[in-house]
Design an enzyme around this catalytic site. Structure first.
Site, PDB file in Angstrom:
ATOM      1  N   ILE A 233     -49.888 -22.643 -34.099  1.00  0.00           N
ATOM      2  CA  ILE A 233     -50.945 -22.099 -34.975  1.00  0.00           C
ATOM      3  C   ILE A 233     -52.213 -21.907 -34.161  1.00  0.00           C
ATOM      4  CG2 ILE A 233     -50.093 -22.981 -37.185  1.00  0.00           C
ATOM      5  CD1 ILE A 233     -52.180 -25.287 -36.844  1.00  0.00           C
ATOM      6  N   ARG A 235     -53.002 -19.867 -30.624  1.00  0.00           N
ATOM      7  CA  ARG A 235     -53.276 -18.502 -30.204  1.00  0.00           C
ATOM      8  C   ARG A 235     -52.047 -17.933 -29.519  1.00  0.00           C
ATOM      9  NH1 ARG A 235     -56.880 -17.986 -32.960  1.00  0.00           N
ATOM     10  NH2 ARG A 235     -58.989 -17.279 -32.599  1.00  0.00           N
ATOM     11  N   GLU A 264     -50.475  -9.724 -30.555  1.00  0.00           N
ATOM     12  CA  GLU A 264     -50.461  -9.430 -31.990  1.00  0.00           C
ATOM     13  C   GLU A 264     -51.478  -8.337 -32.311  1.00  0.00           C
ATOM     14  OE1 GLU A 264     -51.501 -13.551 -33.116  1.00  0.00           O
ATOM     15  OE2 GLU A 264     -53.309 -12.724 -34.050  1.00  0.00           O
ATOM     16  N   HIS A 282     -50.690 -14.512 -38.665  1.00  0.00           N
ATOM     17  CA  HIS A 282     -52.002 -15.107 -38.366  1.00  0.00           C
ATOM     18  C   HIS A 282     -52.796 -15.387 -39.649  1.00  0.00           C
ATOM     19  CE1 HIS A 282     -55.138 -15.431 -34.900  1.00  0.00           C
ATOM     20  NE2 HIS A 282     -55.401 -16.296 -35.867  1.00  0.00           N
TER      21      HIS A 282
HETATM   22  C1  GLV Z   1     -58.315 -18.140 -36.296  1.00  0.00           C
HETATM   23  O1  GLV Z   1     -57.379 -17.903 -35.596  1.00  0.00           O
HETATM   24  C2  GLV Z   1     -59.485 -18.814 -35.856  1.00  0.00           C
HETATM   25  O2  GLV Z   1     -59.657 -19.010 -34.639  1.00  0.00           O
HETATM   26  O3  GLV Z   1     -60.315 -19.170 -36.696  1.00  0.00           O
END
Ligand code: GLV
Length: 329
Positions: A233, A235, A264, A282
């Site tokens: 979750i 990058r 992405e 995302h």
């Molecule tokens: C989302 O990916 C963020 O960095 O807030």
């Protein structure tokens, strides 16, 4: 009035707030290509972005620009060396998304382990003829070992939830967290390699930097248990997506949950063909309340950074505060 660009669709009431202070150029379509972004920034004093690349070339084409507020906690889309060289302030939106993002990390990890997406596709495809004891067997979450790579605020929120699942928590981070936090979270530090060998479920929550590129590649995947899951979750680019697709196809690890991807919104085609991966676009911070909080915080940052509003000159989340008060160069 100073001029700003809002480079993405956001909540209209946040635009109304910005309009109290600024002449707002609002782009409501898909992400602007670099040349169009540069053209729209040419006469702007500030900008609100969400992942849009702001490079040395973008800044050079925008001589009036003094502040860019990213609606995200991660800001790897900003070339911070260029921001510092040009005395442009960058801001981000930390903290307001910690709990929502931690919830989502859990959702993906559990969906991967318990094969929820795979099972749902099977059911929707009309393949469920009979119940069988060995349908969609997967590893347990309760009582297993959780390995968190990146023990910042979101990593800690994920660890806190693990207590309810009676999990052992191990973590890897650039530097160890304070002993009091380790004690509170019942979390033990490991090298990356030791964590990958030991964890039943690995969750990645570290910021993307050049040195974190492919933190998980073929060599790291080879260290993991065959029954383990990997959740990203953080990058795209932190995981070598091609290597991961290979490991999933050959069942060298059990499953993965991915919310972020290299390049992405394109997704590596090999990932789309393996069944044992849960893929989401995302959306880890995408609860209504949290996205509102992020949009409002990005607006607060921009308003204050450009010297307006009740916090004029004191934006809540400056990334490079040293440039504040210096003339644009
Ligand atoms: C989302 O990916 C963020 O960095 O807030």
């Amino acid at each position: 009035m100073q001029k700003i660009l809002v480079a993405r669709p956001i909540f209209p009431d946040v635009i109304d707030r910005l309009k109290q202070y600024f002449d707002v150029d609002w782009h409501t379509g898909d992400a602007l290509p670099a040349d169009e972004l540069a053209r729209r920034l040419a006469d702007k004093d500030g900008a609100l972005t969400a992942g849009d690349p702001i490079t040395a070339a973008t800044l050079a084409a925008a001589p009036r620009l003094r502040a860019v507020a990213n609606m995200a906690v991660g800001y790897n889309n900003f070339d911070m060396a260029a921001f510092n060289a040009a005395n442009v302030l960058g801001t981000n939106t930390p903290d307001v998304l910690n709990e929502t993002t931690a919830d989502f990390g859990w959702a993906l990890m559990m969906a991967a382990a318990r094969r929820i997406a795979e099972a749902e596709h099977f059911l929707r495809a009309g393949k469920w003829g009979k119940w069988s004891y060995d349908m969609f067997l997967g590893p347990d979450v309760y009582g297993s070992t959780l390995g968190i790579v990146g023990m910042g605020r979101i990593g800690q929120a994920i660890a806190r939830r693990a207590q309810g699942f009676n999990m052992r928590v191990i973590y890897h981070n650039r530097s160890r967290v304070a002993p009091a936090i380790e004690a509170e979270l019942n979390a033990e530090y490991r090298t990356k390699e030791a964590l990958l060998r030991e964890a039943d479920h690995v969750v990645l929550v570290l910021p993307y930097t050049a040195e974190n590129h492919h933190t998980i590649g073929a060599a790291e995947l080879a260290l993991m248990k065959r029954s383990a899951t990997l959740t990203n979750i953080a990058r795209g680019g932190i995981v070598d997506d091609a290597a991961l697709a290979g490991a999933l196809r050959e069942r060298r690890i059990a499953a993965a949950g991915l919310d972020v991807f290299e390049g992405e919104p394109k997704v590596h085609p090999a990932l789309l063909t393996v069944p044992n991966v849960v893929l989401t676009p995302h959306i880890a911070s995408a609860s209504e309340a949290t996205r509102r909080a992020m949009a409002n915080l990005a607006a607060d940052n921009l308003i204050a950074a450009l010297g307006e509003g009740p916090r004029a000159g004191r934006p809540p989340n400056p990334i490079n505060p040293d440039v504040m008060g210096k003339a644009r160069s």
